[in-house]
Design a protein around this motif. Sequence first.
Motif, PDB file in Angstrom:
ATOM      1  N   UNK A 110      -4.280   1.298   7.796  1.00 37.25           N
ATOM      2  CA  UNK A 110      -4.065   2.670   7.661  1.00 37.25           C
ATOM      3  C   UNK A 110      -3.969   3.242   6.241  1.00 37.25           C
ATOM      4  N   UNK A 111      -2.981   2.633   5.791  1.00 37.18           N
ATOM      5  CA  UNK A 111      -2.655   3.018   4.375  1.00 37.18           C
ATOM      6  C   UNK A 111      -3.801   2.709   3.453  1.00 37.18           C
ATOM      7  N   UNK A 112      -4.711   1.565   3.569  1.00 38.49           N
ATOM      8  CA  UNK A 112      -5.691   1.604   2.680  1.00 38.49           C
ATOM      9  C   UNK A 112      -6.698   2.683   2.794  1.00 38.49           C
ATOM     10  N   UNK A 113      -6.711   3.301   3.941  1.00 35.50           N
ATOM     11  CA  UNK A 113      -7.736   4.496   4.293  1.00 35.50           C
ATOM     12  C   UNK A 113      -7.218   5.613   3.295  1.00 35.50           C
ATOM     13  N   UNK A 114      -5.973   5.875   2.972  1.00 36.13           N
ATOM     14  CA  UNK A 114      -5.514   6.828   1.688  1.00 36.13           C
ATOM     15  C   UNK A 114      -5.968   6.421   0.631  1.00 36.13           C
ATOM     16  N   UNK A 115      -5.967   5.164  -0.013  1.00 33.27           N
ATOM     17  CA  UNK A 115      -6.319   4.543  -1.068  1.00 33.27           C
ATOM     18  C   UNK A 115      -8.003   4.668  -1.354  1.00 33.27           C
TER      19      UNK A 115
ATOM     20  N   UNK B 105      -7.505  11.677   5.012  1.00 34.63           N
ATOM     21  CA  UNK B 105      -7.091  10.628   5.689  1.00 34.63           C
ATOM     22  C   UNK B 105      -6.627  10.992   7.188  1.00 34.63           C
TER      23      UNK B 105
ATOM     24  N   UNK C  49      -7.932  -3.222  -0.229  1.00 36.84           N
ATOM     25  CA  UNK C  49      -7.814  -2.253  -0.896  1.00 36.84           C
ATOM     26  C   UNK C  49      -7.950  -2.350  -2.468  1.00 36.84           C
TER      27      UNK C  49
ATOM     28  N   UNK D 185      -9.622   6.983   0.219  1.00 38.09           N
ATOM     29  CA  UNK D 185     -10.157   8.807  -0.111  1.00 38.09           C
ATOM     30  C   UNK D 185      -9.444   8.699  -1.448  1.00 38.09           C
ATOM     31  N   UNK D 186      -8.444   8.476  -2.093  1.00 46.34           N
ATOM     32  CA  UNK D 186      -8.194   8.682  -3.435  1.00 46.34           C
ATOM     33  C   UNK D 186      -9.256   8.034  -4.658  1.00 46.34           C
TER      34      UNK D 186
ATOM     35  N   UNK E 289      -7.062   9.751  10.979  1.00 46.84           N
ATOM     36  CA  UNK E 289      -5.891   9.142  11.694  1.00 46.84           C
ATOM     37  C   UNK E 289      -4.816  10.101  11.844  1.00 46.84           C
TER      38      UNK E 289
ATOM     39  N   UNK F  43      -7.146  13.624  -0.621  1.00 46.52           N
ATOM     40  CA  UNK F  43      -7.063  12.276  -0.262  1.00 46.52           C
ATOM     41  C   UNK F  43      -6.303  12.287   1.156  1.00 46.52           C
TER      42      UNK F  43
ATOM     43  N   UNK G 204       0.746  -1.325  -0.158  1.00 45.54           N
ATOM     44  CA  UNK G 204       0.109   0.089   0.069  1.00 45.54           C
ATOM     45  C   UNK G 204       0.639   1.245  -0.178  1.00 45.54           C
TER      46      UNK G 204
ATOM     47  N   UNK H 189       1.181   5.040  -2.232  1.00 46.93           N
ATOM     48  CA  UNK H 189       1.308   6.383  -1.616  1.00 46.93           C
ATOM     49  C   UNK H 189       2.414   6.964  -2.227  1.00 46.93           C
TER      50      UNK H 189
END
Lengths: 233, 233
Positions: free
Chosen positions: B92-97, A165, B180, B99-100, A169, A161, A93, A97
């Motif tokens: 946590x990283x999936x949350x950015x994905x 986020x 994701x 939102x993107x 968090x 995005x 992931x 990013x």
Amino acid sequence: MIQFYDLAGARDDQRLSPYCWRTRLALEHKGLSYDAIAWRFTEKDLIAFTGQGACPVIVDNGKAVHDSWAIMEYLEATYPAHPFFDSPQAKAHALFIKHWTEQVLHVGLTKQVVLDVHDMLADRDKPHFRSTREQRLGMTLEAFSADRDAVLPAFRAALSPLRTTLQKIPFVSGERPSYADYIVFGGFQWARVSSERDVLEPSDPIYAWRESMLGLFGGLPAKTPARGAILAK
Amino acid sequence: MIQFYDLAGARDDQRLSPYCWRTRLALEHKGLSYDAIAWRFTEKDLIAFTGQGACPVIVDNGKAVHDSWAIMEYLEATYPAHPFFDSPQAKAHALFIKHWTEQVLHVGLTKQVVLDVHDMLADRDKPHFRSTREQRLGMTLEAFSADRDAVLPAFRAALSPLRTTLQKIPFVSGERPSYADYIVFGGFQWARVSSERDVLEPSDPIYAWRESMLGLFGGLPAKTPARGAILAK
């Protein structure tokens, strides 16, 4: 002691490269001892042993590694304590990013600060920087930067995005900052060290996150002077 | 048996919501038995017990959960086998994905297919859909869609972070697809089920990834007919 070649501006304490910042924070994260050597674009001979011409470069026990992602992978494999990622998925992931950071954040920041980056470089670095960037951009730095005020709102909107986020968090990596945060922060630190312009509004959740990131590792990122602070003196 | 309320078009087999697709693939991922009930915008009374009016909704042993992310969290907590995420950082990283996906991919897809989405809905759903979307967009669906061909190259360019990631790893989540991937795929499946337009070129690495995703779970996503295939009959 790891040797870390770190791009500098005219002054030795102006460490500006977003990719070098990823590496510096990675070294700090691992708690490693390192010598951050100020390096300039025109000193390609100093890193010729890597077979390429860009920093970051590290030399650890005689082993040279270049490219920030490759350095991260080398450090993770060689010094497994304090891992950057807590799972394979987390690393996968983070790759998304990374690409977003380079293709959206860095591209937008280039518009905002590339002229200021040029101005802060050592005089001997300026012609190289100008000619390579102008060839890439297809125009002069001045022409490319002429609409930077006009496009600032669109740039801020494109950070959405990241913003949403960080509304949910505290760090990109969750409760604690990690390598994904270092990737994104590198871009903002590059802008902060290079330019008087602040691309973020104080009410932006990204602004508060950046403040937290500036305080990491005993405030190391904050100790690197902001361009605005230098010019105000 | 979990009841899963799943947005449908005019035909019962046209399941189009990107958020419902996340939930459907999440249920499949967990290997759970469920009844995917065709639901339409005008049937808000059927899901009024959730206190809101949108799908996906699931009811599991009398417990109702709505919102795709909340459903994912419920399923992960209730059925821990076959986890969606292998660590807190990965989530946590999936949350950015996420939102993107919602702010870049879905927004771009809306331009490309919203007119086709309207056309495929049940007649009784069309006025609701048109009025809510036109209020949000500030213009008619036709006016909003008029430049969709012209902006298609820019839309494809904006998918670059996804494209470059899928050039390096087979799935957004790494070696194997996970939540994701379901988030991102939901958008493309929405477009595929709703519109004859294919927003991706066959040479695009995202296209090959989408083919892999269509084959998951015995080809369930592929079995939901593409709009183009229906209209060609």
